[in-house]
Design an enzyme around this catalytic site. Sequence first.
Site, mmCIF file in Angstrom:
data_model
loop_
_atom_site.group_PDB
_atom_site.id
_atom_site.type_symbol
_atom_site.label_atom_id
_atom_site.label_comp_id
_atom_site.label_asym_id
_atom_site.label_seq_id
_atom_site.Cartn_x
_atom_site.Cartn_y
_atom_site.Cartn_z
ATOM 1 N N ARG A 150 0.826 -1.197 0.000
ATOM 2 C CA ARG A 150 0.000 0.000 0.000
ATOM 3 C C ARG A 150 0.866 1.256 0.000
ATOM 4 N NH1 ARG A 150 -3.164 3.143 3.704
ATOM 5 N NH2 ARG A 150 -2.060 2.260 5.474
ATOM 6 N N LYS B 288 3.793 -5.717 12.106
ATOM 7 C CA LYS B 288 3.031 -6.125 10.926
ATOM 8 C C LYS B 288 3.325 -7.570 10.570
ATOM 9 C CE LYS B 288 1.868 -4.652 6.232
ATOM 10 N NZ LYS B 288 1.947 -3.553 5.247
ATOM 11 N N ARG C 234 -1.583 5.780 14.649
ATOM 12 C CA ARG C 234 -0.606 5.716 15.723
ATOM 13 C C ARG C 234 -1.337 5.898 17.043
ATOM 14 N NH1 ARG C 234 1.808 4.237 11.969
ATOM 15 N NH2 ARG C 234 3.739 5.026 11.061
#
Length: 263
Positions: A60, A129, A261
């Site tokens: 992305r 991730k 965040r």
Amino acid sequence: MALIDPVLIKSRLGPLAGRFDLDALDECDSTSSELMRRSERGVPAGTVIVADRQSAGRGRRGRSWLSEAESGLTFSLLWRFSGPLSRLSGLSLAVGVALTRALENLGAVGVCLKWPNDVLLQHGGEYAKLAGVLIELSTDRRGTQAIIGIGLNLQPPLADLSLPAAGLSQAVHAQPDRHQVLAEILTALAEVLETFAVDGFAAIKTDWQRRHAWQGQSVRIIAEQGESQAGLCLGVDDDGALLLETPQGIERIFSGDVSLRRA
């Protein structure tokens, strides 16, 4: 020789074997690019391209997706939907739900979701991730075509990445065979995509929010241009828009070019 054997995948898919047509490659530029080229030649829905290595894998926001033959699983799936593009709002979130269901079925613990298309692993109080989703949509006379690209780390990446990354091996007691992982993911995708095609993301929203890493927490949304906005993350709407409670009221965030965040 590719590390994935399509015959073994078929045997592990059971009754769903006929839904998928899988090709395993040693290397390609990008599984999604390769699948896009094949879709232009009319390959059927359910076609899957899996590659050991990508020379130009895409993530992305223009990021590259690094994949190593032994430490990752990278593939793309072609799926078709009837109706206009507008009916596919929230598709990337639905795919995230399918991924987490599959990984949980494999025994993974600590897997959660980040809006709009990341799968995270909560490990030692921190988030890293684990997998990413990139969906490319187009329309033709047959309806809307989705090329769903998925990259999953089986082992923690060795490269020095700008964002923390984790591997499936950190979430399970025993590392499952990559054929078992892919078969489990394809099975979960078939179930979720069938539900999504009929009832949209609204039918999957509760499941997504239950796995949402920042549900009900204070967050800061940082746009690609550097602008930021803080508020309480209320989850998502029926169309997959992020809901942010601010002093000015509830904001609906649609753009994928934002980063979440913890405030």
